[in-house]
Design a protein around this motif. Structure first.
Motif, PDB file in Angstrom:
ATOM      1  N   PRO A  78      -8.786   2.216   5.316  1.00 32.82           N
ATOM      2  CA  PRO A  78      -8.961   1.539   3.989  1.00 32.82           C
ATOM      3  C   PRO A  78      -7.485   1.792   3.332  1.00 32.82           C
ATOM      4  CG  PRO A  78     -10.416   3.541   4.117  1.00 32.82           C
ATOM      5  CD  PRO A  78      -9.617   3.444   5.429  1.00 32.82           C
ATOM      6  N   ALA A  79      -6.605   2.816   3.547  1.00 37.84           N
ATOM      7  CA  ALA A  79      -5.384   2.923   2.814  1.00 37.84           C
ATOM      8  C   ALA A  79      -4.333   2.438   3.801  1.00 37.84           C
ATOM      9  CB  ALA A  79      -5.352   4.233   2.538  1.00 37.84           C
ATOM     10  N   TRP A  80      -4.695   0.878   4.223  1.00 42.85           N
ATOM     11  CA  TRP A  80      -3.589   0.377   5.420  1.00 42.85           C
ATOM     12  C   TRP A  80      -2.328   0.290   4.890  1.00 42.85           C
ATOM     13  CZ3 TRP A  80      -0.657  -3.736   5.373  1.00 42.85           C
ATOM     14  CH2 TRP A  80      -0.039  -4.143   6.555  1.00 42.85           C
ATOM     15  N   ALA A  81      -2.172  -0.014   3.561  1.00 46.25           N
ATOM     16  CA  ALA A  81      -0.819  -0.319   2.843  1.00 46.25           C
ATOM     17  C   ALA A  81       0.094   1.093   2.725  1.00 46.25           C
ATOM     18  CB  ALA A  81      -0.813  -0.870   1.529  1.00 46.25           C
ATOM     19  N   ALA A  82      -0.686   2.228   3.036  1.00 45.40           N
ATOM     20  CA  ALA A  82      -0.051   3.462   2.842  1.00 45.40           C
ATOM     21  C   ALA A  82       0.208   3.935   3.991  1.00 45.40           C
ATOM     22  CB  ALA A  82      -0.672   4.247   1.935  1.00 45.40           C
ATOM     23  N   ALA A 143       3.492  12.333   5.497  1.00 44.29           N
ATOM     24  CA  ALA A 143       2.200  12.108   6.141  1.00 44.29           C
ATOM     25  C   ALA A 143       2.165  10.370   5.485  1.00 44.29           C
ATOM     26  CB  ALA A 143       1.319  12.616   5.534  1.00 44.29           C
ATOM     27  N   ARG A 144       2.278   9.982   4.347  1.00 42.03           N
ATOM     28  CA  ARG A 144       2.031   8.349   3.888  1.00 42.03           C
ATOM     29  C   ARG A 144       3.308   8.213   3.425  1.00 42.03           C
ATOM     30  NH1 ARG A 144      -2.597   5.991   5.615  1.00 42.03           N
ATOM     31  NH2 ARG A 144      -4.297   7.219   5.222  1.00 42.03           N
ATOM     32  N   ARG A 145       3.540   6.765   3.139  1.00 39.66           N
ATOM     33  CA  ARG A 145       4.746   5.999   2.952  1.00 39.66           C
ATOM     34  C   ARG A 145       5.339   6.564   1.391  1.00 39.66           C
ATOM     35  NH1 ARG A 145       4.767  -0.198   3.711  1.00 39.66           N
ATOM     36  NH2 ARG A 145       3.432  -0.033   1.859  1.00 39.66           N
ATOM     37  N   ASN A 146       6.382   6.536   1.294  1.00 40.55           N
ATOM     38  CA  ASN A 146       7.133   6.815  -0.113  1.00 40.55           C
ATOM     39  C   ASN A 146       8.284   6.038   0.216  1.00 40.55           C
ATOM     40  OD1 ASN A 146       8.196   7.554  -2.622  1.00 40.55           O
ATOM     41  ND2 ASN A 146       8.513   9.683  -1.916  1.00 40.55           N
ATOM     42  N   MET A 147       8.403   4.837  -0.094  1.00 42.84           N
ATOM     43  CA  MET A 147       9.745   3.903  -0.017  1.00 42.84           C
ATOM     44  C   MET A 147      10.586   3.923  -1.260  1.00 42.84           C
ATOM     45  SD  MET A 147       9.535   2.111   2.535  1.00 42.84           S
ATOM     46  CE  MET A 147       8.333   2.083   3.964  1.00 42.84           C
TER      47      MET A 147
END
Length: 160
Positions: A78-82, A143-147
């Motif tokens: 559900p947090a696909w974008a991250a 772990a998750r994106r930070n662009m």
């Protein structure tokens, strides 16, 4: 989901979308012939994200894709974008043939490798075909994106 991106001719429009019933994030590149209503899928990669095409002065198409990514999308997340992802630009002929990887931001053997996952997105080619102005995101997350987003100018050895 559909985005219109440019014109190959006065009657042919480039679209990105999930027009073959694939997951909404499995977008492909299409040519829509406005006079006949014909829709041609140029990429046929339903598990990849192909988007943000631009047409070069010679009629080739540049678009971004995660084809060469070391990460696989989990469409059920559900947090696909991250999710972690990588994208580079691909160049194809107007009919989708002759695909060529254009950038190597995510290839450790390439001089433009930045040591972090990179995504590319919207771009445009100069009228003389010598330059690509591109948006580039460098992921500093763990772990998750930070662009961190940047605008870059890519100079081609030969005009496109």
């Amino acid at each position: 989901y559909v985005t219109a991106l440019g014109f190959l001719s006065p009657t042919e429009m480039i679209l990105s979308g999930n027009l073959d019933g694939q997951h909404e994030y499995g977008m492909d590149e299409y040519v829509y012939e406005m006079t006949t209503g014909e829709l041609r899928n140029l990429t046929n990669t339903p598990m990849l994200w192909d988007e943000d095409a631009t047409v070069t002065p010679s009629g080739q198409i540049i678009f971004m894709s995660n084809f060469y990514s070391s990460f696989v999308y989990d469409f059920s997340d559900p947090a696909w974008a991250a999710q972690k992802m990588e994208r580079d630009y691909i160049l194809v002929s107007a009919d989708g043939s002759n695909p060529q990887r254009l950038t190597y931001f995510n290839d450790p053997a390439a001089p433009e490798y930045l040591g972090r996952p990179v995504i590319v997105a919207a771009s445009d080619v100069s009228p003389d075909g010598r330059y690509l102005v591109a948006s580039l995101g460098v992921d500093f997350g763990e772990a998750r994106r930070n662009m961190i987003l940047k605008i870059v100018v890519i100079e081609f050895v030969e005009p496109k």
